[in-house]
Every structure is written in structure tokens, then in C-alpha cells.
Motif scaffolding. Sequence first.
Motif, PDB file in Angstrom:
ATOM      1  N   TYR A 166       0.815  -1.217   0.000  1.00 16.26           N
ATOM      2  CA  TYR A 166       0.000   0.000   0.000  1.00 16.26           C
ATOM      3  C   TYR A 166       0.849   1.267   0.000  1.00 16.26           C
ATOM      4  CZ  TYR A 166      -3.918  -3.051   1.174  1.00 16.26           C
ATOM      5  OH  TYR A 166      -4.876  -4.033   1.155  1.00 16.26           O
ATOM      6  N   LEU A 167       2.117   1.160   0.363  1.00 14.55           N
ATOM      7  CA  LEU A 167       2.970   2.338   0.417  1.00 14.55           C
ATOM      8  C   LEU A 167       3.303   2.891  -0.970  1.00 14.55           C
ATOM      9  CD1 LEU A 167       5.332   1.381   3.382  1.00 14.55           C
ATOM     10  CD2 LEU A 167       3.464   3.046   3.372  1.00 14.55           C
ATOM     11  N   PRO A 168       3.667   2.052  -1.948  1.00 12.37           N
ATOM     12  CA  PRO A 168       3.894   2.613  -3.290  1.00 12.37           C
ATOM     13  C   PRO A 168       2.672   3.316  -3.865  1.00 12.37           C
ATOM     14  CG  PRO A 168       4.815   0.399  -3.137  1.00 12.37           C
ATOM     15  CD  PRO A 168       4.013   0.617  -1.887  1.00 12.37           C
ATOM     16  N   ILE A 169       1.480   2.841  -3.510  1.00 11.78           N
ATOM     17  CA  ILE A 169       0.256   3.507  -3.974  1.00 11.78           C
ATOM     18  C   ILE A 169       0.207   4.936  -3.447  1.00 11.78           C
ATOM     19  CG2 ILE A 169      -2.258   3.477  -3.857  1.00 11.78           C
ATOM     20  CD1 ILE A 169      -2.115   0.428  -3.679  1.00 11.78           C
ATOM     21  N   MET A 170       0.516   5.095  -2.164  1.00 13.04           N
ATOM     22  CA  MET A 170       0.525   6.424  -1.571  1.00 13.04           C
ATOM     23  C   MET A 170       1.575   7.323  -2.230  1.00 13.04           C
ATOM     24  SD  MET A 170      -0.412   8.765   0.564  1.00 13.04           S
ATOM     25  CE  MET A 170      -1.481   8.012   1.787  1.00 13.04           C
ATOM     26  N   PHE A 171       2.758   6.785  -2.445  1.00 12.00           N
ATOM     27  CA  PHE A 171       3.826   7.593  -3.044  1.00 12.00           C
ATOM     28  C   PHE A 171       3.511   7.939  -4.499  1.00 12.00           C
ATOM     29  CE2 PHE A 171       6.185   6.369   0.675  1.00 12.00           C
ATOM     30  CZ  PHE A 171       7.115   7.386   0.845  1.00 12.00           C
ATOM     31  N   ARG A 172       2.894   7.004  -5.208  1.00  7.20           N
ATOM     32  CA  ARG A 172       2.636   7.233  -6.630  1.00  7.20           C
ATOM     33  C   ARG A 172       1.497   8.222  -6.850  1.00  7.20           C
ATOM     34  NH1 ARG A 172       2.230   2.143  -8.192  1.00  7.20           N
ATOM     35  NH2 ARG A 172       4.474   2.037  -8.537  1.00  7.20           N
ATOM     36  N   PHE A 173       0.435   8.106  -6.068  1.00  5.24           N
ATOM     37  CA  PHE A 173      -0.762   8.899  -6.348  1.00  5.24           C
ATOM     38  C   PHE A 173      -0.935  10.105  -5.416  1.00  5.24           C
ATOM     39  CE2 PHE A 173      -1.809   4.650  -7.999  1.00  5.24           C
ATOM     40  CZ  PHE A 173      -2.098   4.992  -9.314  1.00  5.24           C
ATOM     41  N   ALA A 174      -0.114  10.236  -4.394  1.00  2.00           N
ATOM     42  CA  ALA A 174      -0.237  11.386  -3.494  1.00  2.00           C
ATOM     43  C   ALA A 174       1.079  12.150  -3.364  1.00  2.00           C
ATOM     44  CB  ALA A 174      -0.718  10.928  -2.112  1.00  2.00           C
ATOM     45  N   VAL A 175       2.142  11.437  -3.017  1.00  2.00           N
ATOM     46  CA  VAL A 175       3.417  12.115  -2.765  1.00  2.00           C
ATOM     47  C   VAL A 175       4.022  12.679  -4.049  1.00  2.00           C
ATOM     48  CG1 VAL A 175       5.785  11.811  -1.941  1.00  2.00           C
ATOM     49  CG2 VAL A 175       3.872  10.716  -0.724  1.00  2.00           C
ATOM     50  N   LEU A 176       4.032  11.876  -5.116  1.00  2.00           N
ATOM     51  CA  LEU A 176       4.620  12.355  -6.376  1.00  2.00           C
ATOM     52  C   LEU A 176       3.883  13.569  -6.933  1.00  2.00           C
ATOM     53  CD1 LEU A 176       6.717  12.030  -8.582  1.00  2.00           C
ATOM     54  CD2 LEU A 176       5.228  10.349  -9.689  1.00  2.00           C
ATOM     55  N   PRO A 177       2.534  13.544  -7.032  1.00  2.00           N
ATOM     56  CA  PRO A 177       1.837  14.755  -7.494  1.00  2.00           C
ATOM     57  C   PRO A 177       2.096  15.959  -6.596  1.00  2.00           C
ATOM     58  CG  PRO A 177       0.378  12.859  -7.609  1.00  2.00           C
ATOM     59  CD  PRO A 177       1.599  12.406  -6.870  1.00  2.00           C
ATOM     60  N   MET A 178       2.165  15.742  -5.288  1.00  2.00           N
ATOM     61  CA  MET A 178       2.440  16.852  -4.390  1.00  2.00           C
ATOM     62  C   MET A 178       3.800  17.468  -4.693  1.00  2.00           C
ATOM     63  SD  MET A 178       2.558  16.966  -0.197  1.00  2.00           S
ATOM     64  CE  MET A 178       4.039  15.931  -0.078  1.00  2.00           C
ATOM     65  N   SER A 179       4.795  16.636  -4.987  1.00  2.00           N
ATOM     66  CA  SER A 179       6.136  17.138  -5.292  1.00  2.00           C
ATOM     67  C   SER A 179       6.162  17.902  -6.606  1.00  2.00           C
ATOM     68  CB  SER A 179       7.129  15.973  -5.345  1.00  2.00           C
ATOM     69  OG  SER A 179       7.151  15.273  -4.120  1.00  2.00           O
ATOM     70  N   LEU A 180       5.340  17.477  -7.564  1.00  2.00           N
ATOM     71  CA  LEU A 180       5.359  18.099  -8.885  1.00  2.00           C
ATOM     72  C   LEU A 180       4.554  19.384  -8.942  1.00  2.00           C
ATOM     73  CD1 LEU A 180       4.978  14.954 -11.189  1.00  2.00           C
ATOM     74  CD2 LEU A 180       7.056  16.271 -10.738  1.00  2.00           C
ATOM     75  N   PHE A 181       3.463  19.471  -8.179  1.00  2.00           N
ATOM     76  CA  PHE A 181       2.537  20.588  -8.321  1.00  2.00           C
ATOM     77  C   PHE A 181       2.493  21.488  -7.092  1.00  2.00           C
ATOM     78  CE2 PHE A 181       0.572  17.095 -10.925  1.00  2.00           C
ATOM     79  CZ  PHE A 181       0.963  17.615 -12.149  1.00  2.00           C
ATOM     80  N   SER A 182       3.620  21.656  -6.425  1.00  2.00           N
ATOM     81  CA  SER A 182       3.655  22.514  -5.234  1.00  2.00           C
ATOM     82  C   SER A 182       4.613  23.689  -5.388  1.00  2.00           C
ATOM     83  CB  SER A 182       4.029  21.683  -3.995  1.00  2.00           C
ATOM     84  OG  SER A 182       3.016  20.759  -3.673  1.00  2.00           O
ATOM     85  N   GLY A 183       4.923  24.048  -6.612  1.00  2.00           N
ATOM     86  CA  GLY A 183       5.778  25.200  -6.836  1.00  2.00           C
ATOM     87  C   GLY A 183       7.247  24.939  -6.639  1.00  2.00           C
ATOM     88  N   VAL A 184       7.652  23.682  -6.647  1.00  2.00           N
ATOM     89  CA  VAL A 184       9.069  23.363  -6.481  1.00  2.00           C
ATOM     90  C   VAL A 184       9.844  23.682  -7.752  1.00  2.00           C
ATOM     91  CG1 VAL A 184      10.745  21.520  -6.051  1.00  2.00           C
ATOM     92  CG2 VAL A 184       8.583  21.570  -4.790  1.00  2.00           C
ATOM     93  N   PHE A 185       9.329  23.272  -8.911  1.00  2.00           N
ATOM     94  CA  PHE A 185      10.050  23.397 -10.172  1.00  2.00           C
ATOM     95  C   PHE A 185       9.552  24.531 -11.054  1.00  2.00           C
ATOM     96  CE2 PHE A 185      10.020  18.913  -8.862  1.00  2.00           C
ATOM     97  CZ  PHE A 185      11.384  18.708  -8.709  1.00  2.00           C
ATOM     98  N   PHE A 186       8.326  24.969 -10.843  1.00  2.00           N
ATOM     99  CA  PHE A 186       7.775  26.058 -11.639  1.00  2.00           C
ATOM    100  C   PHE A 186       6.686  26.747 -10.820  1.00  2.00           C
ATOM    101  CE2 PHE A 186       5.657  22.085 -12.694  1.00  2.00           C
ATOM    102  CZ  PHE A 186       4.323  22.392 -12.467  1.00  2.00           C
ATOM    103  N   PRO A 187       6.391  28.019 -11.099  1.00  2.00           N
ATOM    104  CA  PRO A 187       5.361  28.730 -10.330  1.00  2.00           C
ATOM    105  C   PRO A 187       3.994  28.081 -10.518  1.00  2.00           C
ATOM    106  CG  PRO A 187       6.707  30.260 -11.604  1.00  2.00           C
ATOM    107  CD  PRO A 187       7.054  28.889 -12.090  1.00  2.00           C
ATOM    108  N   ILE A 188       3.250  27.949  -9.445  1.00  2.00           N
ATOM    109  CA  ILE A 188       1.944  27.301  -9.555  1.00  2.00           C
ATOM    110  C   ILE A 188       0.953  28.191 -10.306  1.00  2.00           C
ATOM    111  CG2 ILE A 188       2.318  25.978  -7.448  1.00  2.00           C
ATOM    112  CD1 ILE A 188       0.312  27.858  -6.088  1.00  2.00           C
TER     113      ILE A 188
END
Length: 252
Positions: A166-188
Motif C-alpha cells: 500500500y505504500l507505493p500507492i501512496m507515493f505514486r498517487f499522493a506524494v509524487l503529485p504533491m512534489s510536482l505541483f507545489s511550486g518546487v520546479f515552476f510557479p503554480i
Amino acid sequence: MTPSAYVLEYHLVNYRRTWRASALSTLVLPLLTMLGFGLGVGGYVQADVDGAAYLDWIVPGLIASTAAQTALGEASWPVLSGFEWLKVYFAQATAPLRPGDILGGHLAFMMFRVLISVAAFLLVASTFGALHSFWALAVLPLSVLIGLAVAAPMVAYTASISSDSYLPIMFRFAVLPMSLFSGVFFPIESLPGPLRWLAYALPLWHGVDLTRAATLGRALGPAGLWHVLYLLLWCAAGWFLARRRFQRRLVF
């Protein structure tokens, strides 16, 4: 010493035996990240981003993301191991330790790991000249706030499952999107409306905005207080849920 401090001591003693395995990656990963994203990708970004060079703009986002990723890593498989494989939590529960003591001590160790990772990143970033204010030192306590805001809910989730599948599911569908769409790499601001509001709801964006203001020496005003309060809300909610799960699994 408080009961939680004894639990923290247990994790620190274990870490003293294994720290060499993570020491190299703690320094190398920030360096590779700086070279890859800051200089590699940044070399193709000629214009300033929000009034700052891309390297200077992305570094605080990467620091906040490092704090979150380190906290999430410590709050996932190690916590599941304490329940399902090594069963350390059950051994600690047989001592005069309450579930809240066990949880608090382990969360304190997770924040210790976050501090080490972020301190290493700050050291690397300073050699690249990416820190422009003495307020950059505020990144250390901010990283603890960011780490706890994501670690506590993650511990609650991990304590609710019995298999690491169940942990990869959390990382794939919650943690990864959070890392991509939180203004880390580009302005939201470049995101579509629904995704932008999703970023506002996630804790990482608030941490990124606080960290960016600290490293660039910018004042956030009332928005900074809002960020802190929102992260504290995530910490409190995560602690409440995690403590309930620990209570259910450790008290018979």
C-alpha cells in the motif's frame, strides 16, 4: 528524561550504528540535484522567475521538497517495520511507555533526520551562492515544520495498513503529485485553476513559499503567518490520527 526522549534515544543509538550508510547520499544527492536541476535545467531558463535567477528560485523549493521526502521516507517503511516485521513498537509498549510516547519519540527522530538532510542541502546551496539572506538560517526550523506536517499524516496512514504494497500507492498517487505541483520546479500560477487550488491545499506549497521567502530575503507579511498556521493544522491533525492508530494497535 521524558518517556518520548527515551524512545528518541533508542532511535539515535540505532542510527549511530547505521549513519555511514546514508552519510554519502545525504551530501551527494543535494549536489546532484543542484547540478541537474539548478544548473542543467536552469541553463535553458534565460529569464528570471519571479524576479530571481532560476537557480536561486528553485533551490528553496528543492530544500522544502527534501525535507518532505526525508520525512515521508522515515514515516513509511520504518514505521510499518515497527508494527509488522521487527515489531519494535510492541516491545516498547510492554515497557512503561504509552502509545503517545512511542509516537512522539519516533517523530522526533524523523525530524532529526530532516534537519540533517536540510543542513547538508543548505551547505551545498551556499557553495553555489544560492542563499541571499541571513534569514536562510530560518530554513532549519521551517524544515522541521514541513517535515512534521507531512510525516504525522503519513505515520497515521502507515499505522493503518498491514502490507507494504500500500505504500507505493501512496507515493505514486499522493506524494509524487504533491512534489510536482507545489511550486518546487515552476510557479503554480502557470497551473490550471483546479490544479492550482489543489496545490494550495497541499502542505508542501506552503513550506516552499516560506522557504523561498527565507532564502531570497523576502517578506511575506500576513501570508507567512497563514502558511505557518496551515502547516501547524496539518501537524495537529496528523498527530491526532496517528496517535489514535497507535492506541488501537498497541493497547489490548
